[in-house]
Design a protein around this motif. Structure first.
Motif, PDB file in Angstrom:
ATOM      1  N   LEU A  25       0.826  -1.204   0.000  1.00 50.18           N
ATOM      2  CA  LEU A  25       0.000   0.000   0.000  1.00 50.18           C
ATOM      3  C   LEU A  25       0.859   1.252   0.000  1.00 50.18           C
ATOM      4  CD1 LEU A  25      -2.756   1.402   0.225  1.00 50.18           C
ATOM      5  CD2 LEU A  25      -2.566   1.159   2.715  1.00 50.18           C
ATOM      6  N   GLY A  26       1.901   1.268   0.824  1.00 54.01           N
ATOM      7  CA  GLY A  26       2.791   2.426   0.860  1.00 54.01           C
ATOM      8  C   GLY A  26       3.482   2.658  -0.472  1.00 54.01           C
TER       9      GLY A  26
ATOM     10  N   ILE B 222       1.566   7.019  -6.644  1.00 54.25           N
ATOM     11  CA  ILE B 222       0.558   8.031  -6.981  1.00 54.25           C
ATOM     12  C   ILE B 222       1.126   9.431  -6.781  1.00 54.25           C
ATOM     13  CG2 ILE B 222      -1.681   8.988  -6.322  1.00 54.25           C
ATOM     14  CD1 ILE B 222      -2.573   6.166  -5.622  1.00 54.25           C
ATOM     15  N   VAL B 223       1.832   9.626  -5.675  1.00 53.13           N
ATOM     16  CA  VAL B 223       2.416  10.937  -5.393  1.00 53.13           C
ATOM     17  C   VAL B 223       3.419  11.310  -6.488  1.00 53.13           C
ATOM     18  CG1 VAL B 223       3.877  12.222  -3.785  1.00 53.13           C
ATOM     19  CG2 VAL B 223       2.034  10.779  -2.905  1.00 53.13           C
TER      20      VAL B 223
ATOM     21  N   ALA C 210      -1.071  12.019  -1.565  1.00 50.94           N
ATOM     22  CA  ALA C 210      -1.721  11.588  -2.813  1.00 50.94           C
ATOM     23  C   ALA C 210      -3.093  12.232  -2.957  1.00 50.94           C
ATOM     24  CB  ALA C 210      -1.834  10.068  -2.841  1.00 50.94           C
ATOM     25  N   ALA C 211      -3.845  12.327  -1.855  1.00 53.28           N
ATOM     26  CA  ALA C 211      -5.175  12.936  -1.915  1.00 53.28           C
ATOM     27  C   ALA C 211      -5.086  14.414  -2.277  1.00 53.28           C
ATOM     28  CB  ALA C 211      -5.886  12.755  -0.579  1.00 53.28           C
TER      29      ALA C 211
ATOM     30  N   PRO D 118       2.470   5.138   5.255  1.00 51.86           N
ATOM     31  CA  PRO D 118       1.290   5.063   4.385  1.00 51.86           C
ATOM     32  C   PRO D 118       0.300   6.203   4.613  1.00 51.86           C
ATOM     33  CG  PRO D 118       1.816   2.912   5.299  1.00 51.86           C
ATOM     34  CD  PRO D 118       2.684   3.901   6.010  1.00 51.86           C
TER      35      PRO D 118
ATOM     36  N   ALA E  60       1.835   9.328   2.948  1.00 49.86           N
ATOM     37  CA  ALA E  60       1.773   9.203   1.490  1.00 49.86           C
ATOM     38  C   ALA E  60       0.333   9.288   0.995  1.00 49.86           C
ATOM     39  CB  ALA E  60       2.414   7.896   1.052  1.00 49.86           C
ATOM     40  N   GLY E  61      -0.602   8.714   1.750  1.00 54.08           N
ATOM     41  CA  GLY E  61      -2.000   8.791   1.344  1.00 54.08           C
ATOM     42  C   GLY E  61      -2.537  10.206   1.379  1.00 54.08           C
TER      43      GLY E  61
ATOM     44  N   LEU F 113       0.967   4.145  -2.947  1.00 48.01           N
ATOM     45  CA  LEU F 113       0.671   5.540  -2.616  1.00 48.01           C
ATOM     46  C   LEU F 113       1.825   6.452  -3.007  1.00 48.01           C
ATOM     47  CD1 LEU F 113      -1.089   5.138   0.851  1.00 48.01           C
ATOM     48  CD2 LEU F 113      -2.142   5.790  -1.328  1.00 48.01           C
TER      49      LEU F 113
END
Length: 479
Positions: free
Chosen positions: A410-411, A417-418, A460-461, A453, A456-457, A414
């Motif tokens: 997951l990390g 995505i970044v 990303a958002a 995570p 990073a999440g 993410l």
């Protein structure tokens, strides 16, 4: 009208309908001596309608009138054709050129030609070239496998410090060199690289040396110096479009593959490293031909600062994605991220090319927003699929790599995505926003590694919101 006619003898016979005579511009009226009535069996003499001169003019100007977006354009054509108001009144029965143009505009159907698509899209790039760039981004990682015996002293901390310093410096240097190229001044771009690349190598070496201060650290400092020198030379080759030369210079590092399973002699390890570094520096020196200096003002130095900060943020995030020892056992995610930069670059071009195609074909801002959002989601999903495939294969092939799954996977996604959204925003000129988000996320993850995570999440958002707000607007895609 129709009716009956009384004869002199008192009988009655039917009559034909009245045939009105045409006026010059349409409409039926009776003539002065009354309507003409023809008896049965004797058809009225044919009196053909006169041709309307406006029809002939509409046929003659059909192509020009069909392209017009306003009657005034047709009026300008009529006046340029030498038609005076007197001529228009006598010939066409209209007051002036503007009245005549309005009639022509109403008669001729609009046929605006579709804009022709360019033979080559301005944001088109071949997939092979982007994959080549991704390969040359990842191959230097094999140098750490060859240099592992030299890293036994103070560990990889000094190398990481030197690498991050090099990323920051060379990202800013690359932007400045590209800015000169954008101005059409290749000589000034080469001079910027000629001065900046050695300076960056010196900065990276000093940072690594300071981080490795202590006894027995000479091996790490030497390796860090070579690392910094390589980063500067590779920046020169990449900016000037010499990816193939860089690939040839990195080929000796393929000798690190047996080192995954066998203990290679130290002399062979050092020889392969020196050979690859020497070839990279030599190729960079060959392509650097500044030429005569042109007296002109260049881009401000401060304009390159956000690009350096973006390199700092993304570099730290990539290192955190590899775990505590990113240069050894945790290198599989790092290699996957660096290899994925090739497909990521191609997908950036793909997004921009499809957006420009939407500008040519879509007719409303709402339709463009929907199409741009769909293209953005499609390209981001394709990048994540490529990253997942590379990370899975790398984990299977990299000796001693930890299992990729759960929070670790997951990390990684993410961070991907970044990286991709940050590069996308940077490509559209929103580098300050991307740099701020990535730098803050990297700082937060550095001070609180367990919150990787979550950090990073959040980043990303934020980048996703910024990308959607900016890139669904048609004005953001004008070139």
């Amino acid at each position: 009208m129709s009716g009956s006619l009384w004869l002199k003898n008192g009988t009655m016979r039917d009559t034909l309908p009245v045939i009105p005579r045409p006026r010059p511009h349409g409409g039926a009226v009776a003539v002065a001596d009354g309507p003409y009535e023809a008896p049965l069996g004797h058809p009225a003499p044919e009196e053909p309608y006169a041709d309307d001169p406006l029809d002939e003019l509409a046929d003659r100007l059909d192509a020009l009138a069909a392209d017009a977006v306003h009657p005034d354009e047709i009026a300008a054509i009529l006046e340029s054709d030498g038609m005076t108001d007197d001529h228009i009144r006598l010939t066409y029965g209209r007051a002036d050129s503007f009245a005549l143009a309005e009639d022509l505009y109403a008669r001729v159907e609009r046929r605006h030609p579709e804009p022709a698509a360019p033979r080559t899209a301005p944001w088109h790039s071949g997939l092979a070239g982007c994959l080549l760039r991704g390969l040359v981004f990842a191959l230097p990682g094999l140098a750490y496998v060859l240099g592992a015996p030299l890293l036994a002293g103070p560990g990889t901390g000094p190398l990481l410090a030197g690498a991050v310093a090099g990323w920051v410096w060379n990202q800013a240097l690359a932007h400045r060199a590209y800015s000169w190229l954008g101005l059409g001044d290749r000589g000034s771009s080469a001079r910027a690289l000629l001065v900046g690349a050695p300076a960056g190598a010196l900065v990276g070496t000093v940072v690594a040396a300071l981080a490795a201060a202590g006894p027995g650290a000479w091996g790490v400092v030497v390796f860090a110096a070579g690392q910094s020198l390589y980063l500067g030379a590779a920046t020169v080759l990449l900016v000037l479009g010499r990816e193939r030369a860089l690939l040839c210079a990195l080929l000796p590092l393929a000798g690190a593959v047996p080192a995954f399973w066998y203990d290679l002699p130290d002399a062979l390890r050092a020889g392969l490293l020196v050979l690859s570094l020497t070839a990279t520096v030599a190729f960079a020196a060959i392509v650097l031909r500044p030429g005569p200096r042109r007296p002109r003002s260049g881009p401000p130095l401060t304009a390159s600062l956000p690009y350096g900060l973006f390199g700092l943020g993304t570099g730290l995030l990539v290192l955190h994605a590899g775990g505590g020892d990113a240069l050894v056992t945790g290198a599989a995610p790092v290699v996957a991220l660096t290899l994925s930069m090739g497909p990521a670059e191609w997908l950036l071009y793909r997004f921009r090319s499809e957006s420009l195609a939407g500008l040519r074909t879509l007719t409303s801002a709402r339709a463009f927003r929907r199409a741009a959002a769909g293209t953005l989601a499609h390209c981001l999903g394709a990048y994540l699929a490529v990253l997942l495939a590379l990370a899975s294969v790398g984990t299977l092939l990299w000796p001693g790599a930890p299992e990729l799954g759960g929070i670790r996977l997951l990390g990684l996604l993410l961070v991907g995505i970044v990286l991709w959204l940050g590069l996308l925003l940077q490509a559209f000129g929103a580098v300050r926003s991307a740099a701020a988000v990535c730098t803050l996320a990297a700082a937060a993850q550095t001070f609180t590694p367990t919150a990787g995570p979550a950090v990073a999440g959040a980043a990303a958002a934020v980048l996703a919101v910024l990308a959607c707000a900016l890139l669904v607007r048609p004005t953001a895609h004008r070139v």
